[in-house]
Design a protein around this motif. Structure first.
Motif, PDB file in Angstrom:
ATOM      1  N   ILE A 110       0.823  -1.213   0.000  1.00 14.34           N
ATOM      2  CA  ILE A 110       0.000   0.000   0.000  1.00 14.34           C
ATOM      3  C   ILE A 110       0.857   1.262   0.000  1.00 14.34           C
ATOM      4  CG2 ILE A 110      -1.807   1.236   1.293  1.00 14.34           C
ATOM      5  CD1 ILE A 110      -2.547  -1.607   2.451  1.00 14.34           C
ATOM      6  N   GLN A 111       2.053   1.143   0.530  1.00 15.37           N
ATOM      7  CA  GLN A 111       2.930   2.305   0.664  1.00 15.37           C
ATOM      8  C   GLN A 111       3.236   2.917  -0.704  1.00 15.37           C
ATOM      9  OE1 GLN A 111       6.871   1.512   2.244  1.00 15.37           O
ATOM     10  NE2 GLN A 111       6.911   3.496   3.292  1.00 15.37           N
ATOM     11  N   GLY A 112       3.034   4.225  -0.831  1.00 16.02           N
ATOM     12  CA  GLY A 112       3.356   4.941  -2.062  1.00 16.02           C
ATOM     13  C   GLY A 112       2.278   4.939  -3.125  1.00 16.02           C
ATOM     14  N   LEU A 113       1.153   4.236  -2.895  1.00 13.73           N
ATOM     15  CA  LEU A 113       0.102   4.163  -3.915  1.00 13.73           C
ATOM     16  C   LEU A 113      -0.473   5.536  -4.256  1.00 13.73           C
ATOM     17  CD1 LEU A 113      -2.139   1.049  -3.101  1.00 13.73           C
ATOM     18  CD2 LEU A 113      -0.525   1.344  -4.991  1.00 13.73           C
ATOM     19  N   ALA A 114      -0.600   6.387  -3.256  1.00 15.35           N
ATOM     20  CA  ALA A 114      -1.223   7.690  -3.476  1.00 15.35           C
ATOM     21  C   ALA A 114      -0.443   8.540  -4.473  1.00 15.35           C
ATOM     22  CB  ALA A 114      -1.383   8.433  -2.147  1.00 15.35           C
ATOM     23  N   ASN A 115       0.842   8.247  -4.642  1.00 13.47           N
ATOM     24  CA  ASN A 115       1.654   9.021  -5.580  1.00 13.47           C
ATOM     25  C   ASN A 115       1.222   8.827  -7.024  1.00 13.47           C
ATOM     26  OD1 ASN A 115       3.252   9.957  -3.439  1.00 13.47           O
ATOM     27  ND2 ASN A 115       4.660   8.225  -3.591  1.00 13.47           N
ATOM     28  N   LYS A 116       0.428   7.784  -7.280  1.00 19.28           N
ATOM     29  CA  LYS A 116      -0.032   7.497  -8.643  1.00 19.28           C
ATOM     30  C   LYS A 116      -1.278   8.297  -9.010  1.00 19.28           C
ATOM     31  CE  LYS A 116       1.701   2.726  -8.533  1.00 19.28           C
ATOM     32  NZ  LYS A 116       1.351   1.284  -8.738  1.00 19.28           N
ATOM     33  N   PHE A 117      -1.854   9.014  -8.048  1.00 17.99           N
ATOM     34  CA  PHE A 117      -3.123   9.694  -8.285  1.00 17.99           C
ATOM     35  C   PHE A 117      -3.037  11.160  -7.873  1.00 17.99           C
ATOM     36  CE2 PHE A 117      -3.826   5.230  -7.249  1.00 17.99           C
ATOM     37  CZ  PHE A 117      -4.527   4.809  -8.376  1.00 17.99           C
ATOM     38  N   THR A 118      -3.885  11.955  -8.485  1.00 13.89           N
ATOM     39  CA  THR A 118      -3.943  13.385  -8.162  1.00 13.89           C
ATOM     40  C   THR A 118      -5.265  13.768  -7.518  1.00 13.89           C
ATOM     41  OG1 THR A 118      -4.783  13.889 -10.384  1.00 13.89           O
ATOM     42  CG2 THR A 118      -2.391  13.968 -10.057  1.00 13.89           C
ATOM     43  N   GLN A 119      -6.194  12.825  -7.416  1.00 13.24           N
ATOM     44  CA  GLN A 119      -7.516  13.136  -6.864  1.00 13.24           C
ATOM     45  C   GLN A 119      -8.130  11.897  -6.249  1.00 13.24           C
ATOM     46  OE1 GLN A 119     -10.346  14.317  -9.869  1.00 13.24           O
ATOM     47  NE2 GLN A 119     -12.057  14.427  -8.443  1.00 13.24           N
ATOM     48  N   LEU A 120      -8.814  12.058  -5.125  1.00 12.00           N
ATOM     49  CA  LEU A 120      -9.641  10.993  -4.559  1.00 12.00           C
ATOM     50  C   LEU A 120     -10.711  11.644  -3.687  1.00 12.00           C
ATOM     51  CD1 LEU A 120      -9.931   7.916  -4.551  1.00 12.00           C
ATOM     52  CD2 LEU A 120      -8.772   7.892  -2.331  1.00 12.00           C
ATOM     53  N   ASP A 121     -11.975  11.259  -3.941  1.00 14.19           N
ATOM     54  CA  ASP A 121     -13.109  11.837  -3.227  1.00 14.19           C
ATOM     55  C   ASP A 121     -13.856  10.821  -2.361  1.00 14.19           C
ATOM     56  OD1 ASP A 121     -13.084  14.581  -4.619  1.00 14.19           O
ATOM     57  OD2 ASP A 121     -13.179  13.193  -6.320  1.00 14.19           O
ATOM     58  N   ARG A 122     -13.756   9.547  -2.694  1.00 17.48           N
ATOM     59  CA  ARG A 122     -14.374   8.491  -1.901  1.00 17.48           C
ATOM     60  C   ARG A 122     -13.409   7.312  -1.832  1.00 17.48           C
ATOM     61  NH1 ARG A 122     -17.287  12.316  -1.990  1.00 17.48           N
ATOM     62  NH2 ARG A 122     -19.575  12.394  -2.180  1.00 17.48           N
ATOM     63  N   LEU A 123     -13.234   6.758  -0.632  1.00 19.49           N
ATOM     64  CA  LEU A 123     -12.409   5.568  -0.441  1.00 19.49           C
ATOM     65  C   LEU A 123     -13.272   4.506   0.231  1.00 19.49           C
ATOM     66  CD1 LEU A 123      -9.712   4.028  -0.447  1.00 19.49           C
ATOM     67  CD2 LEU A 123      -9.150   5.164   1.731  1.00 19.49           C
TER      68      LEU A 123
END
Length: 321
Positions: A110-123
């Motif tokens: 899971i570590q570093g996954l957010a670096n692949k995205f520029t937007q998230l509104d619902r998880l």
């Protein structure tokens, strides 16, 4: 009649009565929820559904696609993932849908996954496993069930909080497990990872109890004051849940599923929290019909603080290995 047959018959009868009762409540509430969300539309907003390749996760992903979200589904099965992406694309041709292959039982994945995205509104977090195995450690030292039902879910939240904080569209996090229906795990301070007190009941209670406590902890962080955190219980749903169970249990579940709510109906109920404009902040335990429910009497500020410290230190320990 043999005693074992009597027990089997009585267990089946109790399950059947419970399911018929719940299906009646299901029919009463479903029309209300469908009407409430019929016009829900969120073009341009992005949702991630972990465990979205099958079952309840798939049904939530499909409902979000219907509401015009762009959706990322996360799971292990590439063939299933691609099939769900195609189904979402057919439901809303203008949406953007992707499959992210990942084994969610491992925190390091899971570590570093957010670096692949520029937007998230619902998880949305639905990953899980249904077995009657004993404590089974992953290579990271966590029990497999606890890793999927709790630790990896909190690791996903921790990873994507910075993106969720930047959302201007009522960002929300939903963990689908056992909101309002689990008991507290009494030895959470003595043995939080269930190394000495593992049982199927303790694992189920601990995962649900910890979800409540940690989601509450996230909601109390001033940096997350614009994010709503939900923990829901889906109820009994006609999915492939239990395929890892022994033959006898699968046979018991098969006729019961005839009276269970469909995964599509479950997706409608579970998505209500994600589609409605409220709530906009705080922690919210949610029942199988999408309605507010209660936490256990052991849900105290002291318990919240303990599980927050334990969870954060456990995730940090694994990531530093």
């Amino acid at each position: 009649m043999k005693r074992s047959h009597q027990i089997f018959f009585l267990s089946t009868l109790v399950v059947g009565i419970s399911i018929v009762y719940n299906s009646y409540g299901n029919s009463m509430n479903l029309d209300v929820v469908k009407a409430r969300n019929a016009a829900a539309a969120f073009p341009g907003l992005k949702a991630m559904v972990v465990g979205g390749t099958s079952g309840i996760g798939e049904s939530i992903a499909m409902r979000l696609a219907q509401a015009q979200f762009d959706v990322i589904i996360v799971g292990r099965n590439e063939n299933r993932g691609n099939a769900v992406v195609q189904a979402m694309q057919a439901k809303n041709p203008n949406g953007k849908y992707t499959f992210l292959p990942l084994d969610a039982q491992y925190i390091k994945n899971i570590q570093g996954l957010a670096n692949k995205f520029t937007q998230l509104d619902r998880l949305v977090l639905t990953q899980g496993i249904a077995t009657i195995q004993g404590r089974t450690e992953t290579s990271e030292g966590l029990d497999q069930k606890m890793a999927l039902h709790f630790y990896s879910r909190m690791a996903f939240i921790q990873e994507f909080l910075p993106l969720l904080r930047t959302s201007q569209h009522n960002p929300k996090v939903l963990s689908v497990l056992s909101g309002g229906i689990h008991s507290p795990y009494a030895k959470f301070q003595e043995d939080p990872e269930l190394k000495e007190n593992y049982s199927l009941q303790n694992a189920a209670d601990a995962a649900g109890f910890y979800n409540d406590l940690m989601l509450d902890a996230f909601s109390k962080d001033p940096a997350n004051q614009a994010i709503a955190f939900g923990h829901s219980a889906p109820g009994f749903v006609a999915t492939n849940w239990g395929t890892e169970m022994p033959w006898a249990i699968r046979m018991l579940l098969r006729p019961a599923k005839l009276f269970a709510k469909s995964k599509e109906d479950c997706g409608e109920f579970m998505s209500d929290f994600l589609l409605q404009p409220t709530p906009t902040t705080g922690f919210h335990p949610i029942d199988q019909y999408g309605e507010a429910t209660k936490t256990t009497k052991s849900h105290t500020p002291e318990a919240v603080e303990f599980i927050q410290q334990h969870t954060t230190s456990t995730i940090d320990r694994i990531l530093s290995q």
